[in-house]
Design an enzyme around this catalytic site. Structure first.
Site, short mmCIF file in Angstrom:
data_model
loop_
_atom_site.label_atom_id
_atom_site.label_comp_id
_atom_site.label_asym_id
_atom_site.label_seq_id
_atom_site.Cartn_x
_atom_site.Cartn_y
_atom_site.Cartn_z
N ASN A 1 -0.16 -1.61 3.72
CA ASN A 1 -0.15 -0.76 2.59
C ASN A 1 0.45 -1.48 1.12
O ASN A 1 1.33 -2.31 1.49
CB ASN A 1 0.46 0.43 2.58
CG ASN A 1 0.42 1.40 1.43
OD1 ASN A 1 1.67 1.41 1.03
ND2 ASN A 1 -0.57 1.87 0.68
N GLY A 2 -0.40 -1.41 0.17
CA GLY A 2 -0.12 -1.94 -1.09
C GLY A 2 -1.07 -2.94 -1.63
O GLY A 2 -1.46 -3.98 -1.23
N ASP A 3 -1.48 -2.30 -2.90
CA ASP A 3 -2.53 -3.26 -3.81
C ASP A 3 -3.83 -3.40 -2.97
O ASP A 3 -4.59 -4.37 -3.36
CB ASP A 3 -2.15 -4.64 -3.92
CG ASP A 3 -0.71 -4.59 -4.93
OD1 ASP A 3 -0.40 -3.18 -5.32
OD2 ASP A 3 -0.17 -5.56 -4.85
N ARG B 1 -3.17 4.41 -4.38
CA ARG B 1 -3.89 4.55 -6.04
C ARG B 1 -5.16 4.25 -6.12
O ARG B 1 -5.86 4.84 -7.14
CB ARG B 1 -2.93 3.80 -6.98
CG ARG B 1 -1.46 4.56 -7.00
CD ARG B 1 -0.52 3.58 -7.45
NE ARG B 1 -0.46 2.10 -6.71
CZ ARG B 1 0.25 1.11 -7.14
NH1 ARG B 1 0.92 1.06 -8.14
NH2 ARG B 1 0.10 -0.10 -6.33
N CYS C 1 10.46 6.46 -0.32
CA CYS C 1 10.25 6.80 -1.50
C CYS C 1 11.29 6.33 -2.52
O CYS C 1 12.68 6.26 -2.06
CB CYS C 1 10.45 8.59 -1.52
SG CYS C 1 10.72 9.38 -3.09
N GLN D 1 4.59 14.61 6.58
CA GLN D 1 5.77 13.71 6.27
C GLN D 1 6.99 14.44 5.94
O GLN D 1 6.89 15.09 4.96
CB GLN D 1 5.16 12.60 5.40
CG GLN D 1 6.27 11.73 5.03
CD GLN D 1 5.99 10.72 3.79
OE1 GLN D 1 6.10 11.19 2.73
NE2 GLN D 1 5.81 9.49 4.01
N LYS E 1 7.27 5.38 7.44
CA LYS E 1 6.57 4.67 6.20
C LYS E 1 7.76 4.27 5.57
O LYS E 1 8.73 4.82 5.03
CB LYS E 1 5.77 5.71 5.41
CG LYS E 1 5.36 5.30 4.01
CD LYS E 1 3.96 5.29 3.92
CE LYS E 1 3.57 4.47 2.73
NZ LYS E 1 3.87 5.28 1.61
C1 LIG Z 1 2.07 9.23 -7.20
C2 LIG Z 1 2.41 8.71 -5.76
C3 LIG Z 1 3.17 9.55 -5.06
C4 LIG Z 1 3.62 9.19 -3.69
N1 LIG Z 1 4.26 9.96 -3.10
C5 LIG Z 1 4.56 9.27 -1.76
C6 LIG Z 1 4.91 10.26 -0.72
O1 LIG Z 1 5.10 11.50 -0.72
N2 LIG Z 1 5.32 9.52 0.37
C7 LIG Z 1 5.29 8.23 0.75
O2 LIG Z 1 5.46 7.77 1.81
N3 LIG Z 1 4.75 7.55 -0.16
C8 LIG Z 1 4.23 7.99 -1.55
N4 LIG Z 1 3.79 7.13 -2.31
C9 LIG Z 1 3.44 5.57 -1.92
C10 LIG Z 1 2.08 5.54 -1.50
O3 LIG Z 1 1.85 6.09 -0.20
C11 LIG Z 1 1.89 3.97 -1.22
O4 LIG Z 1 2.71 3.51 -0.58
C12 LIG Z 1 1.99 3.23 -2.70
O5 LIG Z 1 1.06 3.82 -3.74
C13 LIG Z 1 1.41 1.74 -2.46
O6 LIG Z 1 0.03 1.70 -2.14
P1 LIG Z 1 -1.15 1.76 -3.04
O7 LIG Z 1 -1.10 0.19 -3.74
O8 LIG Z 1 -2.49 1.51 -2.22
O9 LIG Z 1 -1.15 2.48 -4.11
C14 LIG Z 1 3.39 7.70 -3.69
C15 LIG Z 1 2.85 6.81 -4.48
C16 LIG Z 1 2.25 7.28 -5.73
C17 LIG Z 1 1.62 6.36 -6.73
#
Ligand SMILES: Cc1cc2nc3c(=O)[nH]c(=O)nc-3n(C[C@H](O)[C@H](O)[C@H](O)COP(=O)(O)O)c2cc1C
Length: 324
Positions: free
Chosen positions: A202-204, A227, A103, A73, A141
């Site tokens: 993606n998300g939750d 997460r 981001c 990425q 993304k």
């Molecule tokens: C600590 C952390 C670092 C992340 N770093 C990136 C990243 O480098 N690139 C990216 O596209 N998303 C990043 N994300 C976002 C995650 O890929 C994801 O979109 C977000 O956590 C929601 O998904 P979840 O509810 O399954 O955690 C990051 C999220 C967290 C919590």
């Protein structure tokens, strides 16, 4: 098992690991893939940094066979740097290149990159076109919008498709929401209905129930989990089992500690830092494996003062004594 083809790669339609900077590095991704994550993406890599540092970002770019299929990425908002970086990345043979348009971190957003690109779809589209110079598929993304209440997800995803993106991953939050509030799955469903390229939702998603629900409510091609995999790479095993109609047994405390210790050994082996510093990187991971246990708060606090692998072994023994 139902299969899905994304960016030319066919995988079981279960769950991918979402990219997470500072968390989902090689040891983490390897464990998640072993437990059933069907694809993964690197931590975000600065396009400009890669162009200027040359080999400086190598640790972020390296891909081992155990992690494939895997994308690298890039973040950035200058098409000329994205183009050059996409070509430089080919040395690492990524299966595809993913562009970060989600981001929310000020350091990234203030340069016009990450989720700020949601406000400049023309520049975002040029970045997609530029990244195609790498010769591998390009994916995006994205979040659903920048400010609270501004939802640009559908036209933005359509613009990325028109620019040649092979797939989009949609995190159902705006930039302003950061990681709180509820992810908007209706918007993810609207994006899925509006584009022809595969959509990764993606998300939750936290377990097999929520993963099945996301498939049902949004119709996405694949789900990405972030997460919920903290200290819990088994979430991918749980999801795969459910979608294949197989029974799933959660890990025993012994298995949790075995995998935690293996994770720490992998961090120590993979890190370019001396063990005394590398163990610090292992602390948060160790604490996540203790979540939900008896005396979790005390065990998690103890993880944050770990200073050697032997201490981690002793803590694992104490954990087992308290939890079996
Ligand atoms: C600590 C952390 C670092 C992340 N770093 C990136 C990243 O480098 N690139 C990216 O596209 N998303 C990043 N994300 C976002 C995650 O890929 C994801 O979109 C977000 O956590 C929601 O998904 P979840 O509810 O399954 O955690 C990051 C999220 C967290 C919590």
């Amino acid at each position: 098992m139902e299969q899905i083809t994304i960016a030319g790669i066919t995988v079981p339609r279960t769950a991918a690991l979402a990219p997470m900077a500072g968390v989902a590095d090689t040891p983490y991704r390897t464990l998640c893939c072993e437990m059933g994550a069907v694809m993964c993406v690197s931590e975000m890599i600065s396009a400009k940094g890669l162009c200027y540092n040359g080999r400086g970002s190598a640790e972020l770019c390296r891909i081992t066979d155990a992690e494939r299929p895997m994308g690298l990425q890039l973040f950035g908002n200058e098409p000329e740097f994205i183009e050059k970086a996409a070509v430089l990345l080919q040395e690492y043979h990524p299966d595809w290149i993913d562009l970060n348009m989600g981001c929310p971190v000020p350091k990234v957003v203030n340069t016009g990159a990450g989720s700020a690109l949601l406000k400049t779809p023309d520049i975002a589209a040029k970045c997609v076109e530029a990244a195609r110079a790498g010769g591998v598929p390009v994916t995006v993304k994205m979040r659903i919008g920048y400010e609270a209440g501004s939802n640009v997800a559908v036209p933005f995803a359509q613009a990325m498709e028109a620019a040649g993106a092979a797939a989009v991953t949609v995190h159902g939050r705006t930039k302003s929401m950061l990681y709180s509030g509820k992810a908007d799955w209706e918007t993810i469903a609207a994006v899925k209905a509006a584009v022809k390229i595969p959509v990764i939702g993606n998300g939750d998603v936290t377990d097999a129930d929520s993963c099945e629900r996301m498939y049902r409510e949004t119709g996405v091609d694949l789900v990405a989990v972030g997460r919920a995999s903290y200290g819990n790479p088994w979430v991918f095993r749980e999801i795969s089992a459910r979608l294949q109609g197989e029974p799933y047994t959660p890990p025993t405390p012994e298995e949790r500690m075995d995998v935690m210790l293996r994770h720490i050994r992998m961090i120590l082996a993979h890190s370019e830092k001396p063990p005394a510093l590398a163990i610090r990187e292992a602390r948060k991971h160790a604490s996540w494996y203790m979540t939900g246990s008896r005396n979790a708060a005390a065990f998690r606090a103890a993880c944050y003062s770990l200073s050697s692998y032997e201490e981690a072994e002793r803590l694992a023994q104490e954990f087992l004594a308290a939890n079996t």
